[in-house]
Each structure stands twice: as structure tokens, then as C-alpha cells.
Design a protein around this motif. Sequence first.
Motif, PDB file in Angstrom:
ATOM      1  N   LEU A  98       0.830  -1.204   0.000  1.00 19.07           N
ATOM      2  CA  LEU A  98       0.000   0.000   0.000  1.00 19.07           C
ATOM      3  C   LEU A  98       0.868   1.259   0.000  1.00 19.07           C
ATOM      4  O   LEU A  98       0.547   2.246  -0.674  1.00 19.07           O
ATOM      5  CB  LEU A  98      -0.921  -0.008   1.219  1.00 19.07           C
ATOM      6  CG  LEU A  98      -2.077  -1.012   1.194  1.00 19.07           C
ATOM      7  CD1 LEU A  98      -2.735  -1.094   2.560  1.00 19.07           C
ATOM      8  CD2 LEU A  98      -3.101  -0.610   0.132  1.00 19.07           C
ATOM      9  N   GLU A  99       1.971   1.203   0.744  1.00 17.32           N
ATOM     10  CA  GLU A  99       2.868   2.365   0.787  1.00 17.32           C
ATOM     11  C   GLU A  99       3.516   2.595  -0.576  1.00 17.32           C
ATOM     12  O   GLU A  99       3.646   3.739  -1.033  1.00 17.32           O
ATOM     13  CB  GLU A  99       3.940   2.170   1.851  1.00 17.32           C
ATOM     14  CG  GLU A  99       4.826   3.396   2.041  1.00 17.32           C
ATOM     15  CD  GLU A  99       5.764   3.258   3.214  1.00 17.32           C
ATOM     16  OE1 GLU A  99       6.310   4.277   3.654  1.00 17.32           O
ATOM     17  OE2 GLU A  99       5.955   2.116   3.705  1.00 17.32           O
ATOM     18  N   ASN A 100       3.911   1.511  -1.239  1.00 13.71           N
ATOM     19  CA  ASN A 100       4.494   1.639  -2.577  1.00 13.71           C
ATOM     20  C   ASN A 100       3.482   2.234  -3.549  1.00 13.71           C
ATOM     21  O   ASN A 100       3.833   3.041  -4.421  1.00 13.71           O
ATOM     22  CB  ASN A 100       4.966   0.277  -3.080  1.00 13.71           C
ATOM     23  CG  ASN A 100       6.200  -0.208  -2.354  1.00 13.71           C
ATOM     24  OD1 ASN A 100       6.981   0.594  -1.849  1.00 13.71           O
ATOM     25  ND2 ASN A 100       6.385  -1.518  -2.305  1.00 13.71           N
ATOM     26  N   THR A 101       2.230   1.831  -3.392  1.00  5.90           N
ATOM     27  CA  THR A 101       1.181   2.377  -4.258  1.00  5.90           C
ATOM     28  C   THR A 101       1.049   3.878  -4.074  1.00  5.90           C
ATOM     29  O   THR A 101       0.859   4.626  -5.041  1.00  5.90           O
ATOM     30  CB  THR A 101      -0.165   1.695  -3.950  1.00  5.90           C
ATOM     31  OG1 THR A 101      -0.059   0.294  -4.203  1.00  5.90           O
ATOM     32  CG2 THR A 101      -1.289   2.280  -4.806  1.00  5.90           C
ATOM     33  N   LEU A 102       1.180   4.335  -2.830  1.00  5.68           N
ATOM     34  CA  LEU A 102       1.063   5.768  -2.554  1.00  5.68           C
ATOM     35  C   LEU A 102       2.139   6.577  -3.256  1.00  5.68           C
ATOM     36  O   LEU A 102       1.937   7.752  -3.577  1.00  5.68           O
ATOM     37  CB  LEU A 102       1.139   6.029  -1.046  1.00  5.68           C
ATOM     38  CG  LEU A 102      -0.077   5.667  -0.205  1.00  5.68           C
ATOM     39  CD1 LEU A 102       0.150   6.057   1.247  1.00  5.68           C
ATOM     40  CD2 LEU A 102      -1.326   6.376  -0.735  1.00  5.68           C
ATOM     41  N   HIS A 103       3.303   5.944  -3.473  1.00  9.09           N
ATOM     42  CA  HIS A 103       4.418   6.653  -4.100  1.00  9.09           C
ATOM     43  C   HIS A 103       4.434   6.477  -5.615  1.00  9.09           C
ATOM     44  O   HIS A 103       5.384   6.924  -6.272  1.00  9.09           O
ATOM     45  CB  HIS A 103       5.748   6.177  -3.503  1.00  9.09           C
ATOM     46  CG  HIS A 103       5.908   6.542  -2.059  1.00  9.09           C
ATOM     47  ND1 HIS A 103       6.084   7.840  -1.624  1.00  9.09           N
ATOM     48  CD2 HIS A 103       5.909   5.780  -0.942  1.00  9.09           C
ATOM     49  CE1 HIS A 103       6.199   7.863  -0.310  1.00  9.09           C
ATOM     50  NE2 HIS A 103       6.077   6.621   0.135  1.00  9.09           N
ATOM     51  N   SER A 104       3.426   5.825  -6.133  1.00 10.26           N
ATOM     52  CA  SER A 104       3.371   5.609  -7.576  1.00 10.26           C
ATOM     53  C   SER A 104       2.434   6.622  -8.232  1.00 10.26           C
ATOM     54  O   SER A 104       1.615   7.255  -7.569  1.00 10.26           O
ATOM     55  CB  SER A 104       2.890   4.189  -7.883  1.00 10.26           C
ATOM     56  OG  SER A 104       1.546   4.010  -7.444  1.00 10.26           O
ATOM     57  N   GLU A 105       2.585   6.764  -9.516  1.00 11.36           N
ATOM     58  CA  GLU A 105       1.683   7.648 -10.259  1.00 11.36           C
ATOM     59  C   GLU A 105       0.273   7.054 -10.234  1.00 11.36           C
ATOM     60  O   GLU A 105       0.082   5.852 -10.284  1.00 11.36           O
ATOM     61  CB  GLU A 105       2.154   7.802 -11.706  1.00 11.36           C
ATOM     62  CG  GLU A 105       3.456   8.573 -11.848  1.00 11.36           C
ATOM     63  CD  GLU A 105       3.824   8.804 -13.291  1.00 11.36           C
ATOM     64  OE1 GLU A 105       2.934   8.621 -14.158  1.00 11.36           O
ATOM     65  OE2 GLU A 105       4.991   9.146 -13.557  1.00 11.36           O
ATOM     66  N   GLY A 106      -0.683   7.921 -10.144  1.00 10.40           N
ATOM     67  CA  GLY A 106      -2.063   7.466 -10.151  1.00 10.40           C
ATOM     68  C   GLY A 106      -2.603   7.076  -8.800  1.00 10.40           C
ATOM     69  O   GLY A 106      -3.710   6.534  -8.693  1.00 10.40           O
ATOM     70  N   THR A 136      -4.534   7.251  -5.432  1.00  7.47           N
ATOM     71  CA  THR A 136      -5.806   7.918  -5.171  1.00  7.47           C
ATOM     72  C   THR A 136      -6.006   8.160  -3.675  1.00  7.47           C
ATOM     73  O   THR A 136      -5.275   7.630  -2.839  1.00  7.47           O
ATOM     74  CB  THR A 136      -6.968   7.063  -5.696  1.00  7.47           C
ATOM     75  OG1 THR A 136      -7.033   5.844  -4.923  1.00  7.47           O
ATOM     76  CG2 THR A 136      -6.771   6.721  -7.168  1.00  7.47           C
ATOM     77  N   GLU A 137      -7.031   8.943  -3.367  1.00  3.65           N
ATOM     78  CA  GLU A 137      -7.378   9.176  -1.969  1.00  3.65           C
ATOM     79  C   GLU A 137      -7.806   7.876  -1.302  1.00  3.65           C
ATOM     80  O   GLU A 137      -7.533   7.664  -0.107  1.00  3.65           O
ATOM     81  CB  GLU A 137      -8.498  10.211  -1.872  1.00  3.65           C
ATOM     82  CG  GLU A 137      -8.918  10.547  -0.444  1.00  3.65           C
ATOM     83  CD  GLU A 137      -7.778  11.139   0.377  1.00  3.65           C
ATOM     84  OE1 GLU A 137      -7.795  10.955   1.609  1.00  3.65           O
ATOM     85  OE2 GLU A 137      -6.881  11.782  -0.208  1.00  3.65           O
ATOM     86  N   GLU A 138      -8.437   7.001  -2.059  1.00  2.00           N
ATOM     87  CA  GLU A 138      -8.824   5.707  -1.504  1.00  2.00           C
ATOM     88  C   GLU A 138      -7.599   4.895  -1.103  1.00  2.00           C
ATOM     89  O   GLU A 138      -7.593   4.227  -0.065  1.00  2.00           O
ATOM     90  CB  GLU A 138      -9.654   4.912  -2.519  1.00  2.00           C
ATOM     91  CG  GLU A 138     -10.145   3.574  -1.973  1.00  2.00           C
ATOM     92  CD  GLU A 138     -10.984   2.798  -2.974  1.00  2.00           C
ATOM     93  OE1 GLU A 138     -11.364   1.659  -2.652  1.00  2.00           O
ATOM     94  OE2 GLU A 138     -11.254   3.333  -4.066  1.00  2.00           O
ATOM     95  N   ASP A 139      -6.539   4.967  -1.926  1.00  2.00           N
ATOM     96  CA  ASP A 139      -5.287   4.291  -1.581  1.00  2.00           C
ATOM     97  C   ASP A 139      -4.732   4.837  -0.264  1.00  2.00           C
ATOM     98  O   ASP A 139      -4.247   4.079   0.580  1.00  2.00           O
ATOM     99  CB  ASP A 139      -4.245   4.480  -2.687  1.00  2.00           C
ATOM    100  CG  ASP A 139      -4.628   3.778  -3.976  1.00  2.00           C
ATOM    101  OD1 ASP A 139      -5.257   2.706  -3.906  1.00  2.00           O
ATOM    102  OD2 ASP A 139      -4.300   4.313  -5.057  1.00  2.00           O
ATOM    103  N   ALA A 140      -4.796   6.145  -0.100  1.00  2.00           N
ATOM    104  CA  ALA A 140      -4.299   6.782   1.121  1.00  2.00           C
ATOM    105  C   ALA A 140      -5.112   6.342   2.326  1.00  2.00           C
ATOM    106  O   ALA A 140      -4.568   6.070   3.401  1.00  2.00           O
ATOM    107  CB  ALA A 140      -4.331   8.298   0.976  1.00  2.00           C
ATOM    108  N   LEU A 141      -6.423   6.253   2.158  1.00  3.42           N
ATOM    109  CA  LEU A 141      -7.289   5.816   3.261  1.00  3.42           C
ATOM    110  C   LEU A 141      -6.997   4.371   3.649  1.00  3.42           C
ATOM    111  O   LEU A 141      -6.957   4.035   4.836  1.00  3.42           O
ATOM    112  CB  LEU A 141      -8.756   5.975   2.862  1.00  3.42           C
ATOM    113  CG  LEU A 141      -9.273   7.414   2.742  1.00  3.42           C
ATOM    114  CD1 LEU A 141     -10.684   7.423   2.168  1.00  3.42           C
ATOM    115  CD2 LEU A 141      -9.242   8.101   4.099  1.00  3.42           C
TER     116      LEU A 141
END
Length: 202
Positions: free
Chosen positions: A89-97, A99-104
Motif C-alpha cells: 500500500l505504501e508503494n502504491t502511494l508513491h506511484s503515479e495514479g 488515489t485518496e482511496e489508496d491513502a485511506l
Amino acid sequence: MAAELVRVARVVSDSTWLGKDVTDHLGRPAVVRRVYDVNGQHTAVLTSALPAIKGGEAISGEHVDLLSIGGQAPIFPGYLDKLDELADLENTLHSEGATEEDALLFRAADQVLKPYQQAEYHLRQALVDQAEPGDRVYLTGKDWYATIADIGDHPLHDLPRMALGIHLDDSALAEEPHLLERHPDGIIQLSTLMMWPTLGLI
């Protein structure tokens, strides 16, 4: 500031975990020797046998919810898998695209795992903060023992101890004799991140 930074470890003398043979979240066998309450989290002090060449026992700590007995699942199962999921999930946050849902999702997972991730550190730091000169400590990584020589308290007296002056045992100095060349009195300053007070167990 003191309430936030300097944690207090309170013994849970009636814990049902005391004396139990357990397995930690990495699958290592150990024995529960103490249980402490640190900010509402019950964390065990564990001992386990060192390799024969070293002798003695190692000390570690773990949130009791991560311990298992007799092959049974711990109270909080799948901890390592959940850590992997958190990293993804943290890697996703640092990737392009991202979303706020990813952050939540990341914040929710982080909130669940944080007590388990921090339990060992908070207990160890609380015990180190209560240690006195002359107390014995176990040094992780090297599997050495030493005696606290200088607590070197921060002048504000409300910050966790980050380093202590320790006198290494002769066996440690024999293993790495070059330390005596740099520290003729056998006393070195070492990060408390490597230390576990032995609590009279060893």
C-alpha cells in the motif's frame, strides 16, 4: 513532553503468559519471562537459548497478541502477511495514479499494525529509561553482555535515552580485541537500540 516521550513499563504480575513456551511471529521458540503494560499494550520479555558457541540466553520482546503456543494461531494472526500488504500500500502511494482511496487504505492498515510494530521498541526503551549504572544489559546483534557504566541522561530529563556508556564483558572484548585499543577502559558509548536490560533474568 515527558508523558509523550518517556514511556513507563508496568509489570503485569498476573499475566497468564508468564512461563509459557511460545513461538514469536518469526517462528522462533522462546519462553515468556516477564509481561509489561506499556501505554495499554501488553508486551512480553522473551528469552531464548543462544548458539552453543555463545552460551547464555538472548532477550527479545513481542506483543503478546503475536505469540503462539503449541502451534495454535496467535490472537493477531497473519502479522507478516499484513506487513507485506502495508508495504504494498505504501508503494502504491508513491506511484503515479495514487488515489485518496489508496491513502485511506494505507492509513487504516497502518493504524491497525502500529501497536504491534512499536510494542518491542516501546518496552525496550521504557526499560532502558529506568535502568541505572551497574545494571546488566544484553546487546542484540552481537549476543554480548555488558554493564551500564554511565547513563548520560539528557539535561532536559524528559527525553528517551538514546545512548549509554557500557562496560563490555571480557568475552566480548576477547571476541573483538580492537575495541580495547580504542577504549582502553573497556567502556564504549552505544545506541540503546541495541540494548535489552537483563532484568535479573540472566
